[in-house]
Motif scaffolding. Structure first.
Motif, PDB file in Angstrom:
ATOM      1  N   THR A 192      43.176   0.772   6.718  1.00 21.23           N
ATOM      2  CA  THR A 192      44.625   0.621   6.701  1.00 21.23           C
ATOM      3  C   THR A 192      45.237   0.585   8.097  1.00 21.23           C
ATOM      4  O   THR A 192      46.418   0.836   8.253  1.00 21.23           O
TER       5      THR A 192
ATOM      6  N   VAL B 169      41.550  10.765   8.031  1.00 18.70           N
ATOM      7  CA  VAL B 169      42.260   9.482   8.070  1.00 18.70           C
ATOM      8  C   VAL B 169      41.390   8.381   7.448  1.00 18.70           C
ATOM      9  O   VAL B 169      41.862   7.563   6.652  1.00 18.70           O
TER      10      VAL B 169
ATOM     11  N   LYS C   9      41.238   8.898   3.705  1.00 21.18           N
ATOM     12  CA  LYS C   9      42.497   8.508   3.056  1.00 21.18           C
ATOM     13  C   LYS C   9      42.588   6.985   2.980  1.00 21.18           C
ATOM     14  O   LYS C   9      42.988   6.421   1.958  1.00 21.18           O
TER      15      LYS C   9
ATOM     16  N   GLU D  58      49.197   0.473   4.837  1.00 17.79           N
ATOM     17  CA  GLU D  58      49.507   0.747   3.425  1.00 17.79           C
ATOM     18  C   GLU D  58      50.838   0.098   3.072  1.00 17.79           C
ATOM     19  O   GLU D  58      51.835   0.305   3.766  1.00 17.79           O
TER      20      GLU D  58
ATOM     21  N   ASN E 200      47.937  13.244   9.885  1.00 14.32           N
ATOM     22  CA  ASN E 200      47.172  12.003  10.055  1.00 14.32           C
ATOM     23  C   ASN E 200      47.534  11.282  11.341  1.00 14.32           C
ATOM     24  O   ASN E 200      48.695  11.250  11.722  1.00 14.32           O
ATOM     25  N   SER E 201      46.536  10.661  11.954  1.00 18.74           N
ATOM     26  CA  SER E 201      46.833   9.852  13.133  1.00 18.74           C
ATOM     27  C   SER E 201      47.273   8.456  12.700  1.00 18.74           C
ATOM     28  O   SER E 201      47.078   8.062  11.543  1.00 18.74           O
TER      29      SER E 201
ATOM     30  N   ASP F   3      52.164   4.570  10.823  1.00 14.52           N
ATOM     31  CA  ASP F   3      52.905   3.421  11.338  1.00 14.52           C
ATOM     32  C   ASP F   3      54.327   3.396  10.786  1.00 14.52           C
ATOM     33  O   ASP F   3      54.640   4.101   9.826  1.00 14.52           O
TER      34      ASP F   3
ATOM     35  N   GLN G 273      55.076   2.974   7.153  1.00 12.11           N
ATOM     36  CA  GLN G 273      55.031   4.161   6.298  1.00 12.11           C
ATOM     37  C   GLN G 273      56.333   4.949   6.461  1.00 12.11           C
ATOM     38  O   GLN G 273      56.874   5.467   5.492  1.00 12.11           O
TER      39      GLN G 273
ATOM     40  N   TRP H 160      55.267   7.478   0.054  1.00 19.76           N
ATOM     41  CA  TRP H 160      54.528   8.726  -0.071  1.00 19.76           C
ATOM     42  C   TRP H 160      55.386   9.777  -0.789  1.00 19.76           C
ATOM     43  O   TRP H 160      54.871  10.674  -1.442  1.00 19.76           O
TER      44      TRP H 160
END
Ligand code: SF4
Lengths: 466, 191
Positions: free
Chosen positions: A298, A318, A321, A433, B16-17, B20, B23, B46
């Motif tokens: 992603t 990550v 996921k 995503e 999380n790295s 973006d 998101q 999310w």
């Protein structure tokens, strides 16, 4: 004294006021490109202050992100389906008129994706500073321009002053030696570069792509490379102008003519980095070893050679996921993965050479049952050229859906989306995503790989069909 | 813009790295022509379930996160699209600072222009913050210092001019406009 990089030269030529420890540089902007999504708030600021666009002649507007791609909607026989998008388009029409900005509107034959039309018009030129409220402004660096994306507040700054406050970024040489083999494209190369330096590897830097493999690329291929600089986190990407650049530009409507052309060309010849120029960082890549690439996760850094297997990583939340979102497992091969949608288009791969590549694969073949192949030219001029060259007929005969130009399924804000849980092989630049619509699962690849996968109905190595 | 000197708040974590801006706010919410009200679309894919109700699993929907003004995010937060809608949405929701080990360039610029404070910390501090969700921390913009609940502190970098503007509540554009004479001179020398 060591020599200057191309970036240093362009930067120095545009410094209105140099930076100090307390204040950033004031950088002059030669060309400001705008579109309907990131400009309304900036125009609203001007209106609230009672200001004008300071240099409307350095500003070009187009509509691309939220515009529909179906001809019926496009030509307004039907209303634009997404109501808010329609308002945004109308707002840009009103703003452009009120502020005297040239607009390539919905029915203009020169309209298209902002990063496709500016080079096409010859408005993008070597040595310029170019900004747009869009991260893929890095595309224009293919001409040896310093081109980068900005936010809407900065769009307002450029409107009001034709300048930006900027700290000088660092430089990063990406040396690509050797040559790409015939079925390995510029898209595969840039994906490999991003895989190598990582999605934040270029942060704070301007990349300069150099070396014989870069010299050998056409302008359209160079645009594909520079386009995705932002996917490595870089501020911008640049390629030195040369004979290929000049040949592309000469005769384009906005390129200099006659004596002015000769003057410009000799100025442009002094732009490439000096032999002894020092870069803050560098990386070496051997083009000979590259194969077609495809992403599995992603972000664009989650990429592998098409025959490869998804890496196994322990303790990487990550990665886990991303694979859960994609419905993939570590160790899986990408070949043979299911495909529901194939999208060929975007400012990365929506130009004529990309469509020619797709046509080479699709000619005389049929899209697999159950696959939707959407081909969206990057501009109306690309569309017309592809129709005249017979490419559109090849696409339609193969069963593809051929549309009006725009960003389309690259970001799915215009009605073109992949569908939740569905797989898309896409020539665009982001596999985030939901980038192509809620729940969409995107595999980034070249036009060859995309077209081959459309035929096969699953992820396919294009070398088996070329 | 309101001057900013201190922010004191509990933290909320998105470890999380490479999160973006698609998101932070998905493209389908970008059809607006204003900046207001974007907070409800923050992390929409999310934060909400398919039926539009709050996803109880998502950290911002948990009781402990309510009212938190400081987001601790993974490396390279805000990468991708240049949409300023991302900091607009974060601010509209109530986030006033983002702490990470690195932020994407354009996102960082956009944040500073809107008074969303980017706080870049070293890996050990970041790790500590990730191990202590909800910790009450204080950001001192004047001293460029982040203070943890036990009183230990760490300094963070910030571009000098952006810091000055944030402390004064001053708009960068007014500075730029004060240089119009220089800009005109530059233009006349070049053409
Ligand atoms: S095609 Fe995609 S990446 Fe390019 S400008 Fe449009 S939305 Fe952005």
């Amino acid at each position: 004294m060591t020599g200057q990089t191309m970036f240093d030269k362009v930067w120095a030529a545009h410094e209105v006021v140099a930076e100090t420890p307390d204040t950033p540089a004031i950088l002059y902007i030669d060309l400001h490109l705008i579109h309907e999504v990131t400009s309304p708030q900036a125009f609203a600021m001007l209106k609230a202050q009672g200001w004008k666009v300071r240099r409307p002649e350095r500003t070009l507007a187009t509509m691309d992100h939220s515009t529909p791609t179906r001809s019926e909607e496009f030509f307004r026989d039907l209303p634009i389906k997404v109501d808010a998008a329609s308002r945004q388009v109308q707002q840009l029409e009103r703003n452009s008129q009120e502020f005297g900005v040239e607009l390539f509107g919905l029915r203009d034959a020169r309209r298209g994706i902002v990063h496709v039309i500016s080079p096409e018009l010859g408005a993008t030129q070597p040595g310029m500073t170019i900004v747009c409220g869009d991260s893929h402004t890095s595309t224009h660096g293919a001409f040896g321009a310093l081109a980068f994306g900005i936010g809407s507040t900065e769009v307002g700054h450029v409107f009001a002053t034709q300048c930006l406050l900027q700290r000088k970024p660092r430089t990063f040489a990406v040396n690509v030696t050797g040559h790409l083999s015939a079925t390995v494209t510029a898209k595969d190369l840039i994906l490999a570069i991003i895989g190598r330096i990582g999605v934040s590897g270029g942060t704070g830097h301007v990349l300069e792509y150099r070396g014989e493999a870069i010299r050998a690329l056409s302008m359209e291929e160079r645009m594909t490379i520079c386009n995705m600089s932002i996917e490595a986190g870089a501020r911008a990407g640049m390629i030195a102008p040369d004979e290929t650049t000049f040949a592309y530009l000469q005769g384009r409507p906005r390129a200099p003519k006659g004596a002015a052309w000769n003057d410009a060309a000799s100025r442009w010849q002094s732009l490439p980095s000096d032999r002894d120029a020092a870069f803050d960082r560098s990386v070496d890549i051997d083009a000979c070893t590259l194969t077609p690439m495809i992403t599995y996760g992603t972000n664009p850094g989650m990429v592998l050679p098409i025959g490869g297997a998804i890496p196994i990583r322990t303790d990487d939340a990550v990665h886990d996921k991303a694979l859960a979102y994609m419905g993939f497992h570590a160790g899986d091969s990408m070949l043979g993965k299911p495909v529901d949608v194939v999208f060929i288009g975007s400012c990365t791969n929506g130009r004529m050479e990309d469509l020619e590549a797709a046509a080479r694969v699709l000619k005389g073949r049929k899209v697999a049952r159950g696959v939707h192949l959407l081909i969206v030219p990057g501009s109306q001029q690309v569309k017309q050229a592809a129709e005249e060259a017979g490419l559109a007929d090849i696409f339609k005969a193969a069963g593809a859906d051929w549309r009006e130009s725009g960003c389309s399924m690259c970001l799915g804000m215009n009605g073109d989306t992949v569908g939740a849980g569905k797989y898309s092989v896409s020539t665009s630049n982001r596999n985030f995503e939901g980038r192509q619509g809620v729940g969409a699962r995107t595999l980034l690849a070249s036009p060859y790989t995309a077209a081959a996968s459309a035929i096969a109905g699953k992820v396919c190595d294009p070398r088996t069909v070329l | 813009m309101q001057p900013i000197t201190h922010i004191r708040s509990s933290t909320v974590l998105l470890p999380n790295s490479n999160i973006d801006t698609d998101q932070i706010i998905p493209a389908r919410f970008l059809t607006v022509t204003t900046k207001v009200g974007l907070g409800k679309s923050l992390f929409a894919d999310w934060r909400y379930l398919k039926d539009g109700t709050a996803n109880p699993e998502f950290v911002l929907n948990q009781p402990a996160a309510q009212g938190s003004q400081i987001l601790v995010a993974g490396d390279n937060f805000g990468c991708g699209s240049s949409r300023e809608h991302a900091p607009w949405a974060l601010l509209d929701y109530g986030i006033r600072a983002v702490i990470s080990t690195s932020l994407a360039d354009i996102f960082c610029n956009n944040s500073l222009k809107n008074g969303l404070l980017p706080v870049i910390v070293d890996v050990p501090t970041h790790r500590w913050l990730l191990a202590h969700p909800g910790a009450m921390v204080e950001i001192d913009l004047r001293a460029l210092r982040l203070t943890l609940p036990d009183g230990t502190h760490t300094s963070f970098p910030l571009e000098a001019f952006a810091r000055h503007c944030l402390l004064q509540g001053q708009d960068e554009l007014s500075f730029l406009r004060s240089k119009l004479a220089d800009i005109e001179l530059y233009e006349s020398c070049r053409h």
